[in-house]
Design a protein around this motif. Structure first.
Motif, PDB file in Angstrom:
ATOM      1  N   GLN A 248       0.840  -1.206   0.000  1.00 43.60           N
ATOM      2  CA  GLN A 248       0.000   0.000   0.000  1.00 43.60           C
ATOM      3  C   GLN A 248       0.875   1.257   0.000  1.00 43.60           C
ATOM      4  O   GLN A 248       0.590   2.220  -0.719  1.00 43.60           O
ATOM      5  CB  GLN A 248      -0.944  -0.003   1.219  1.00 43.60           C
ATOM      6  N   ARG A 249       1.941   1.229   0.818  1.00 40.47           N
ATOM      7  CA  ARG A 249       2.801   2.413   0.935  1.00 40.47           C
ATOM      8  C   ARG A 249       3.551   2.691  -0.373  1.00 40.47           C
ATOM      9  O   ARG A 249       3.599   3.820  -0.861  1.00 40.47           O
ATOM     10  CB  ARG A 249       3.804   2.186   2.068  1.00 40.47           C
ATOM     11  N   GLU A 250       4.120   1.632  -0.968  1.00 35.74           N
ATOM     12  CA  GLU A 250       4.986   1.827  -2.146  1.00 35.74           C
ATOM     13  C   GLU A 250       4.203   2.019  -3.439  1.00 35.74           C
ATOM     14  O   GLU A 250       4.635   2.739  -4.322  1.00 35.74           O
ATOM     15  CB  GLU A 250       5.929   0.620  -2.297  1.00 35.74           C
ATOM     16  N   PHE A 251       3.077   1.294  -3.580  1.00 33.20           N
ATOM     17  CA  PHE A 251       2.376   1.282  -4.879  1.00 33.20           C
ATOM     18  C   PHE A 251       0.882   1.575  -4.787  1.00 33.20           C
ATOM     19  O   PHE A 251       0.170   1.429  -5.787  1.00 33.20           O
ATOM     20  CB  PHE A 251       2.591  -0.078  -5.571  1.00 33.20           C
ATOM     21  N   GLY A 252       0.402   1.922  -3.583  1.00 28.00           N
ATOM     22  CA  GLY A 252      -1.054   2.111  -3.448  1.00 28.00           C
ATOM     23  C   GLY A 252      -1.803   0.807  -3.649  1.00 28.00           C
ATOM     24  O   GLY A 252      -2.953   0.796  -4.092  1.00 28.00           O
ATOM     25  N   GLY A 253      -1.133  -0.293  -3.337  1.00 25.16           N
ATOM     26  CA  GLY A 253      -1.717  -1.632  -3.557  1.00 25.16           C
ATOM     27  C   GLY A 253      -1.335  -2.165  -4.935  1.00 25.16           C
ATOM     28  O   GLY A 253      -1.016  -1.381  -5.845  1.00 25.16           O
ATOM     29  N   VAL A 254      -1.332  -3.489  -5.066  1.00 20.86           N
ATOM     30  CA  VAL A 254      -0.952  -4.107  -6.353  1.00 20.86           C
ATOM     31  C   VAL A 254      -2.195  -4.700  -7.026  1.00 20.86           C
ATOM     32  O   VAL A 254      -3.222  -4.901  -6.389  1.00 20.86           O
ATOM     33  CB  VAL A 254       0.116  -5.220  -6.152  1.00 20.86           C
ATOM     34  N   GLU A 255      -2.065  -4.970  -8.319  1.00 22.20           N
ATOM     35  CA  GLU A 255      -3.231  -5.470  -9.064  1.00 22.20           C
ATOM     36  C   GLU A 255      -3.461  -6.972  -8.852  1.00 22.20           C
ATOM     37  O   GLU A 255      -4.594  -7.449  -8.938  1.00 22.20           O
ATOM     38  CB  GLU A 255      -3.076  -5.121 -10.547  1.00 22.20           C
ATOM     39  N   TYR A 256      -2.383  -7.704  -8.557  1.00 22.28           N
ATOM     40  CA  TYR A 256      -2.526  -9.146  -8.306  1.00 22.28           C
ATOM     41  C   TYR A 256      -1.666  -9.560  -7.117  1.00 22.28           C
ATOM     42  O   TYR A 256      -0.514  -9.117  -7.001  1.00 22.28           O
ATOM     43  CB  TYR A 256      -2.091  -9.967  -9.533  1.00 22.28           C
ATOM     44  N   ALA A 257      -2.227 -10.404  -6.252  1.00 22.55           N
ATOM     45  CA  ALA A 257      -1.458 -10.978  -5.146  1.00 22.55           C
ATOM     46  C   ALA A 257      -1.590 -12.495  -5.232  1.00 22.55           C
ATOM     47  O   ALA A 257      -2.688 -13.047  -5.057  1.00 22.55           O
ATOM     48  CB  ALA A 257      -1.987 -10.468  -3.804  1.00 22.55           C
ATOM     49  N   PHE A 258      -0.476 -13.155  -5.562  1.00 23.97           N
ATOM     50  CA  PHE A 258      -0.466 -14.618  -5.704  1.00 23.97           C
ATOM     51  C   PHE A 258       0.070 -15.246  -4.417  1.00 23.97           C
ATOM     52  O   PHE A 258       1.137 -14.852  -3.940  1.00 23.97           O
ATOM     53  CB  PHE A 258       0.469 -15.037  -6.848  1.00 23.97           C
ATOM     54  N   GLU A 259      -0.632 -16.221  -3.872  1.00 28.30           N
ATOM     55  CA  GLU A 259      -0.121 -16.962  -2.720  1.00 28.30           C
ATOM     56  C   GLU A 259       0.294 -18.341  -3.205  1.00 28.30           C
ATOM     57  O   GLU A 259      -0.511 -19.036  -3.849  1.00 28.30           O
ATOM     58  CB  GLU A 259      -1.189 -17.085  -1.623  1.00 28.30           C
ATOM     59  N   ALA A 260       1.544 -18.729  -2.930  1.00 28.24           N
ATOM     60  CA  ALA A 260       2.056 -20.024  -3.401  1.00 28.24           C
ATOM     61  C   ALA A 260       2.682 -20.798  -2.248  1.00 28.24           C
ATOM     62  O   ALA A 260       3.757 -21.393  -2.392  1.00 28.24           O
ATOM     63  CB  ALA A 260       3.052 -19.805  -4.538  1.00 28.24           C
ATOM     64  N   THR A 275      -4.849  -3.146  -4.732  1.00 30.16           N
ATOM     65  CA  THR A 275      -5.504  -1.889  -5.064  1.00 30.16           C
ATOM     66  C   THR A 275      -6.966  -2.218  -5.392  1.00 30.16           C
ATOM     67  O   THR A 275      -7.326  -3.396  -5.522  1.00 30.16           O
ATOM     68  CB  THR A 275      -4.783  -1.235  -6.269  1.00 30.16           C
ATOM     69  N   SER A 276      -7.816  -1.202  -5.537  1.00 30.00           N
ATOM     70  CA  SER A 276      -9.221  -1.490  -5.848  1.00 30.00           C
ATOM     71  C   SER A 276      -9.305  -2.222  -7.189  1.00 30.00           C
ATOM     72  O   SER A 276      -8.535  -1.941  -8.110  1.00 30.00           O
ATOM     73  CB  SER A 276     -10.023  -0.198  -5.888  1.00 30.00           C
ATOM     74  N   GLY A 277     -10.205  -3.189  -7.257  1.00 27.90           N
ATOM     75  CA  GLY A 277     -10.364  -3.984  -8.477  1.00 27.90           C
ATOM     76  C   GLY A 277      -9.331  -5.079  -8.634  1.00 27.90           C
ATOM     77  O   GLY A 277      -9.397  -5.857  -9.595  1.00 27.90           O
ATOM     78  N   GLY A 278      -8.377  -5.158  -7.695  1.00 26.95           N
ATOM     79  CA  GLY A 278      -7.320  -6.167  -7.800  1.00 26.95           C
ATOM     80  C   GLY A 278      -7.823  -7.564  -7.458  1.00 26.95           C
ATOM     81  O   GLY A 278      -8.936  -7.734  -6.949  1.00 26.95           O
ATOM     82  N   ALA A 279      -6.980  -8.560  -7.757  1.00 25.10           N
ATOM     83  CA  ALA A 279      -7.386  -9.952  -7.520  1.00 25.10           C
ATOM     84  C   ALA A 279      -6.332 -10.707  -6.722  1.00 25.10           C
ATOM     85  O   ALA A 279      -5.140 -10.609  -7.012  1.00 25.10           O
ATOM     86  CB  ALA A 279      -7.632 -10.660  -8.851  1.00 25.10           C
ATOM     87  N   ALA A 280      -6.812 -11.444  -5.716  1.00 23.85           N
ATOM     88  CA  ALA A 280      -5.961 -12.385  -4.981  1.00 23.85           C
ATOM     89  C   ALA A 280      -6.083 -13.730  -5.681  1.00 23.85           C
ATOM     90  O   ALA A 280      -7.193 -14.153  -6.016  1.00 23.85           O
ATOM     91  CB  ALA A 280      -6.443 -12.494  -3.540  1.00 23.85           C
ATOM     92  N   VAL A 281      -4.947 -14.383  -5.933  1.00 23.97           N
ATOM     93  CA  VAL A 281      -4.981 -15.661  -6.640  1.00 23.97           C
ATOM     94  C   VAL A 281      -4.429 -16.740  -5.713  1.00 23.97           C
ATOM     95  O   VAL A 281      -3.259 -16.705  -5.328  1.00 23.97           O
ATOM     96  CB  VAL A 281      -4.167 -15.598  -7.956  1.00 23.97           C
ATOM     97  N   LEU A 282      -5.293 -17.699  -5.358  1.00 23.40           N
ATOM     98  CA  LEU A 282      -4.919 -18.755  -4.407  1.00 23.40           C
ATOM     99  C   LEU A 282      -4.369 -19.945  -5.178  1.00 23.40           C
ATOM    100  O   LEU A 282      -5.128 -20.714  -5.768  1.00 23.40           O
ATOM    101  CB  LEU A 282      -6.142 -19.175  -3.579  1.00 23.40           C
ATOM    102  N   VAL A 283      -3.028 -20.062  -5.181  1.00 22.97           N
ATOM    103  CA  VAL A 283      -2.360 -21.147  -5.897  1.00 22.97           C
ATOM    104  C   VAL A 283      -1.873 -22.192  -4.897  1.00 22.97           C
ATOM    105  O   VAL A 283      -1.990 -23.395  -5.114  1.00 22.97           O
ATOM    106  CB  VAL A 283      -1.187 -20.612  -6.740  1.00 22.97           C
ATOM    107  N   GLY A 284      -1.325 -21.737  -3.769  1.00 27.36           N
ATOM    108  CA  GLY A 284      -0.914 -22.664  -2.715  1.00 27.36           C
ATOM    109  C   GLY A 284      -2.132 -23.405  -2.194  1.00 27.36           C
ATOM    110  O   GLY A 284      -3.236 -22.865  -2.174  1.00 27.36           O
ATOM    111  N   MET A 285      -1.937 -24.665  -1.826  1.00 29.48           N
ATOM    112  CA  MET A 285      -3.042 -25.491  -1.340  1.00 29.48           C
ATOM    113  C   MET A 285      -2.908 -25.633   0.170  1.00 29.48           C
ATOM    114  O   MET A 285      -1.889 -26.137   0.663  1.00 29.48           O
ATOM    115  CB  MET A 285      -2.983 -26.873  -1.985  1.00 29.48           C
TER     116      MET A 285
END
Ligand SMILES: NC(=O)c1ccc[n+]([C@@H]2O[C@H](COP(=O)([O-])OP(=O)(O)OC[C@H]3O[C@@H](n4cnc5c(N)ncnc54)[C@H](O)[C@@H]3O)[C@@H](O)[C@H]2O)c1
Ligand SMILES: [Zn+2]
Ligand SMILES: [Zn+2]
Length: 366
Positions: A248-260, A275-285
């Protein structure tokens, strides 16, 4: 071909991880026999060993592998003896509504996740004649196996077997998460939490599509150095950094957050990185039955999304040959993802490599 016996790395619910002699029946109609040349050790194997994903039956582990076709059963049309193949662990039924809709990674007819062949049987038996089951329908930590034709994807002969093995799971999952599940476009920003075999493949996929910035987070300095080589523009020590506050501080939030990783606590923090409209992508099980919590108001208010990702939303027959070509033409630096090579007899040590984040992907050679 008559039944053959070879050592296999088996997870037994009572005895844990061990090497056992298993017999293999011949390929039946629609099946192929394969000699395994290389098999990667994925955290999805380790989830079984640690009990995250309990099993009530003995399993031949291994689901990220490449080899050579040694025999074909009646009716097999797409493969012949001598073909080089990558195994695809989510063998789709090709008939269910999801398959027909072009979403083979969500096949409801597959039996692979029940650790059997499509007909509910196993090709393996132990020295007492008792069944030993193929993990994810494959069971690749052995010398030879039999799989349905749809689980073996032909690849060019010049593709090294170790690279082919990685195409069987981590690379197809990681690159697919970027390209298929998320559809990341050039110049979009992303953070990747956990840079093991799968997370590093996500980083590679992000570079392939021209994402920027690409922030990699891990606890291992060695993994983060590898992530930089694969295209990460920033690296963060996950133990020392509040990653959401940093994004949030550096980029105002990112467009994608991948968890592996598969860590529910971290999964719960993904929406706060966006950031608003961004997507979290759940890859790790995560472990079976695990739940995660997040700020429900913020998710709705800011139009954020959560995307599940099974096998990189990939269709093995289409995506594995495509990734093989990208490697052979120099677009994916997969050589750097191949870690130590060990004989099958050192499987326990290979699992220790994975637990301790030693090197990158360890490859077993039968
Ligand atoms: N979605 C799918 O279809 C699919 C396919 C393959 C694997 N997976 C899953 O993906 C996950 C990763 O698999 P892998 O083989 O790459 O595992 P891995 O063990 O090689 O990598 C995990 C990485 O996460 C890092 N890590 C652990 N805890 C962390 C923390 N708190 N903060 C930051 N980093 C942390 C570790 O240092 C390691 O580098 C597993 O859960 C696996 O089951 C999912
Ligand atoms: Zn199906
Ligand atoms: Zn895997």
């Amino acid at each position: 071909m008559s039944s053959t016996t070879s050592p296999a790395i088996v997870f037994d619910p009572a005895e844990g991880l061990r090497s056992r002699e298993v017999s293999l029946r011949a390929a039946g109609p629609g099946e192929v026999e394969i000699e395994i040349r290389a098999a990667g050790v994925c955290h999805s194997d380790l989830h079984v060993v640690t009990g995250d994903w309990p099993s009530d039956r003995s399993l031949v582990l291994g689901h990220e592998a490449a080899g050579v076709v040694t025999a074909t059963g009646p009716g097999v049309a797409s493969l012949k003896a001598g073909d080089h193949v990558v195994l695809s662990w989510f063998a789709p039924c090709r008939r269910c509504r999801r398959c027909v809709a072009g979403m083979a990674w969500l096949c409801t007819g597959t039996k692979a996740v029940a650790n059997t062949h499509p007909d509910g049987t196993t090709p393996f038996t132990d020295d007492q004649g008792e069944p030993v089951w193929p993990y994810l329908g494959l069971g690749a930590f052995t010398r030879r196996l039999v799989v349905p034709e749809v689980a073996a994807v032909k690849v060019p002969d010049e593709l090294p077997f170790g690279i082919g093995a990685l195409l069987g799971c981590s690379v197809t999952t990681g690159v697919g998460a970027v390209v298929n599940t998320a559809g990341v476009r050039p110049g979009e920003s992303a953070v990747v939490i956990g840079t093991g075999g799968v997370g590093l493949s996500i980083v590679m996929g992000l570079r392939l599509v021209g994402a920027d910035p690409v922030i990699a987070v891990d606890l291992s300095a060695e993994r983060l150095a590898t992530a930089r080589r694969f295209g990460a523009t920033h690296t963060l020590d996950g133990a020392a950094t509040d990653v959401a506050a940093w994004c949030q501080r550096e980029f105002g939030g990112v467009e994608y957050a991948f968890e592996a990783i598969g860590n529910p606590r971290i999964i719960g923090t993904l929406p706060d990185m966006l950031t608003s409209g961004g997507a979290a992508v759940l890859v790790g099980m995560a472990a079976t039955g695990a739940t995660a919590t997040f700020n429900a108001f913020d998710l709705a208010d800011q139009g954020k999304r959560i995307l599940g990702c099974n096998y990189g939303s990939s269709i093995g027959e289409l995506d594995i040959p495509k990734l093989a070509r990208l490697y052979l033409s120099g677009h994916l630096p997969l050589d750097d993802l191949v870690g130590r090579t060990r004989p099958l007899s050192e499987a326990a040590a290979a699992f220790d490599d994975l637990r301790s984040n030693t090197g990158v992907r360890t490859i077993l050679e039968p």
